[in-house]
Design a protein around this motif. Structure first.
Motif, PDB file in Angstrom:
ATOM      1  N   LEU A   1       3.506   0.516   3.321  1.00  0.00           N
ATOM      2  CA  LEU A   1       4.030   1.859   3.524  1.00  0.00           C
ATOM      3  C   LEU A   1       3.854   2.329   4.959  1.00  0.00           C
ATOM      4  N   LYS A   2       4.906   2.942   5.468  1.00  0.00           N
ATOM      5  CA  LYS A   2       4.834   3.629   6.760  1.00  0.00           C
ATOM      6  C   LYS A   2       5.173   5.090   6.512  1.00  0.00           C
ATOM      7  N   VAL A   3       4.305   5.977   6.974  1.00  0.00           N
ATOM      8  CA  VAL A   3       4.521   7.409   6.840  1.00  0.00           C
ATOM      9  C   VAL A   3       4.793   7.969   8.230  1.00  0.00           C
ATOM     10  N   ILE A   4       5.942   8.608   8.387  1.00  0.00           N
ATOM     11  CA  ILE A   4       6.302   9.254   9.646  1.00  0.00           C
ATOM     12  C   ILE A   4       6.294  10.753   9.398  1.00  0.00           C
ATOM     13  N   ASP A   5       5.480  11.466  10.159  1.00  0.00           N
ATOM     14  CA  ASP A   5       5.342  12.897   9.944  1.00  0.00           C
ATOM     15  C   ASP A   5       4.765  13.539  11.194  1.00  0.00           C
ATOM     16  N   SER A   6       4.919  14.846  11.298  1.00  0.00           N
ATOM     17  CA  SER A   6       4.284  15.589  12.395  1.00  0.00           C
ATOM     18  C   SER A   6       2.815  15.872  12.083  1.00  0.00           C
ATOM     19  N   PHE A   7       2.445  15.777  10.810  1.00  0.00           N
ATOM     20  CA  PHE A   7       1.086  16.064  10.333  1.00  0.00           C
ATOM     21  C   PHE A   7       0.668  17.495  10.677  1.00  0.00           C
ATOM     22  N   TRP A   8       1.602  18.427  10.693  1.00  0.00           N
ATOM     23  CA  TRP A   8       1.304  19.831  10.991  1.00  0.00           C
ATOM     24  C   TRP A   8       0.378  20.446   9.957  1.00  0.00           C
ATOM     25  N   PHE A   9       0.487  20.001   8.724  1.00  0.00           N
ATOM     26  CA  PHE A   9      -0.269  20.639   7.654  1.00  0.00           C
ATOM     27  C   PHE A   9      -1.563  19.898   7.310  1.00  0.00           C
ATOM     28  N   TRP A  10      -1.988  19.036   8.193  1.00  0.00           N
ATOM     29  CA  TRP A  10      -3.253  18.312   8.039  1.00  0.00           C
ATOM     30  C   TRP A  10      -4.063  18.504   9.299  1.00  0.00           C
ATOM     31  N   ARG A  11      -5.370  18.523   9.166  1.00  0.00           N
ATOM     32  CA  ARG A  11      -6.225  18.639  10.358  1.00  0.00           C
ATOM     33  C   ARG A  11      -6.055  17.427  11.260  1.00  0.00           C
ATOM     34  N   SER A  12      -5.794  16.283  10.649  1.00  0.00           N
ATOM     35  CA  SER A  12      -5.620  15.061  11.435  1.00  0.00           C
ATOM     36  C   SER A  12      -5.020  13.975  10.546  1.00  0.00           C
ATOM     37  N   LYS A  13      -4.517  12.923  11.179  1.00  0.00           N
ATOM     38  CA  LYS A  13      -4.049  11.762  10.421  1.00  0.00           C
ATOM     39  C   LYS A  13      -5.213  11.146   9.652  1.00  0.00           C
ATOM     40  N   LYS A  14      -6.407  11.193  10.233  1.00  0.00           N
ATOM     41  CA  LYS A  14      -7.596  10.633   9.582  1.00  0.00           C
ATOM     42  C   LYS A  14      -7.864  11.354   8.252  1.00  0.00           C
ATOM     43  N   GLU A  15      -7.695  12.662   8.239  1.00  0.00           N
ATOM     44  CA  GLU A  15      -7.894  13.442   7.013  1.00  0.00           C
ATOM     45  C   GLU A  15      -6.846  13.060   5.960  1.00  0.00           C
ATOM     46  N   TYR A  16      -5.594  12.916   6.380  1.00  0.00           N
ATOM     47  CA  TYR A  16      -4.521  12.517   5.464  1.00  0.00           C
ATOM     48  C   TYR A  16      -4.779  11.116   4.918  1.00  0.00           C
ATOM     49  N   ARG A  17      -5.280  10.236   5.746  1.00  0.00           N
ATOM     50  CA  ARG A  17      -5.534   8.835   5.356  1.00  0.00           C
ATOM     51  C   ARG A  17      -6.493   8.742   4.175  1.00  0.00           C
TER      52      ARG A  17
ATOM     53  N   SER B   1      -8.840   2.358   0.530  1.00  0.00           N
ATOM     54  CA  SER B   1      -9.036   1.597   1.776  1.00  0.00           C
ATOM     55  C   SER B   1      -8.226   0.308   1.798  1.00  0.00           C
ATOM     56  N   SER B   2      -7.886  -0.207   0.639  1.00  0.00           N
ATOM     57  CA  SER B   2      -7.125  -1.453   0.569  1.00  0.00           C
ATOM     58  C   SER B   2      -5.623  -1.262   0.788  1.00  0.00           C
ATOM     59  N   ALA B   3      -5.143  -0.028   0.789  1.00  0.00           N
ATOM     60  CA  ALA B   3      -3.705   0.241   0.926  1.00  0.00           C
ATOM     61  C   ALA B   3      -3.219  -0.145   2.317  1.00  0.00           C
ATOM     62  N   ASP B   4      -2.042  -0.757   2.365  1.00  0.00           N
ATOM     63  CA  ASP B   4      -1.415  -1.152   3.629  1.00  0.00           C
ATOM     64  C   ASP B   4      -0.517  -0.001   4.084  1.00  0.00           C
ATOM     65  N   VAL B   5      -1.115   0.922   4.845  1.00  0.00           N
ATOM     66  CA  VAL B   5      -0.419   2.144   5.243  1.00  0.00           C
ATOM     67  C   VAL B   5      -0.494   2.309   6.754  1.00  0.00           C
ATOM     68  N   GLU B   6       0.664   2.564   7.362  1.00  0.00           N
ATOM     69  CA  GLU B   6       0.729   2.890   8.784  1.00  0.00           C
ATOM     70  C   GLU B   6       1.144   4.351   8.902  1.00  0.00           C
ATOM     71  N   LEU B   7       0.402   5.112   9.681  1.00  0.00           N
ATOM     72  CA  LEU B   7       0.708   6.516   9.897  1.00  0.00           C
ATOM     73  C   LEU B   7       1.253   6.702  11.302  1.00  0.00           C
ATOM     74  N   VAL B   8       2.435   7.299  11.393  1.00  0.00           N
ATOM     75  CA  VAL B   8       3.103   7.507  12.674  1.00  0.00           C
ATOM     76  C   VAL B   8       3.325   9.003  12.867  1.00  0.00           C
ATOM     77  N   GLU B   9       2.731   9.564  13.899  1.00  0.00           N
ATOM     78  CA  GLU B   9       2.945  10.971  14.212  1.00  0.00           C
ATOM     79  C   GLU B   9       4.191  11.071  15.080  1.00  0.00           C
ATOM     80  N   HIS B  10       5.214  11.745  14.561  1.00  0.00           N
ATOM     81  CA  HIS B  10       6.508  11.768  15.258  1.00  0.00           C
ATOM     82  C   HIS B  10       7.303  12.988  14.813  1.00  0.00           C
ATOM     83  N   ASP B  11       8.025  13.584  15.724  1.00  0.00           N
ATOM     84  CA  ASP B  11       8.921  14.701  15.437  1.00  0.00           C
ATOM     85  C   ASP B  11      10.274  14.111  15.030  1.00  0.00           C
TER      86      ASP B  11
END
Length: 98
Positions: A26-42, A47-57
């Motif tokens: 999974l790749k998540v593309i988001d501005s993460f405006w509604f989270w304190r950080s990508k780390k918090e969303y993660r 921990s075993s999930a294959d997830v890439e977080l991309v901060e992008h407008d």
């Protein structure tokens, strides 16, 4: 399977993406405006999930971030009336033009 969710850290995406991550890369593309950080969303994912977080407008070019995706789900928008009422032009720009 490689799944990209644009707007995956929003209201619906925050529920959908942890479920998807159980079975796909999974790749998540988001501005993460509604989270304190990508780390918090993660923390929503095991921990075993294959997830890439991309901060992008989403109003900027996404082509590079979509490469290799088998499926793209677009959930990105300004999703509530109160936020939309604050700046209707911004809401239109993100939700429609984005």
């Amino acid at each position: 399977m490689n799944v990209t969710v644009v707007g995956g850290a929003g209201y619906v995406g925050s529920v959908l993406c942890p479920i998807l991550a159980e079975n796909v890369k999974l790749k998540v593309i988001d501005s993460f405006w509604f989270w304190r950080s990508k780390k918090e969303y993660r923390k929503l994912f095991p921990s075993s999930a294959d997830v890439e977080l991309v901060e992008h407008d989403i109003r900027e070019n996404l082509d590079e971030h979509l490469k290799g995706s088998d499926v793209v789900i677009n959930l990105a928008c300004i999703s509530n009336d109160i936020s939309s009422d604050l700046d209707p032009n911004f809401t239109h720009d993100v939700s429609y033009n984005g």
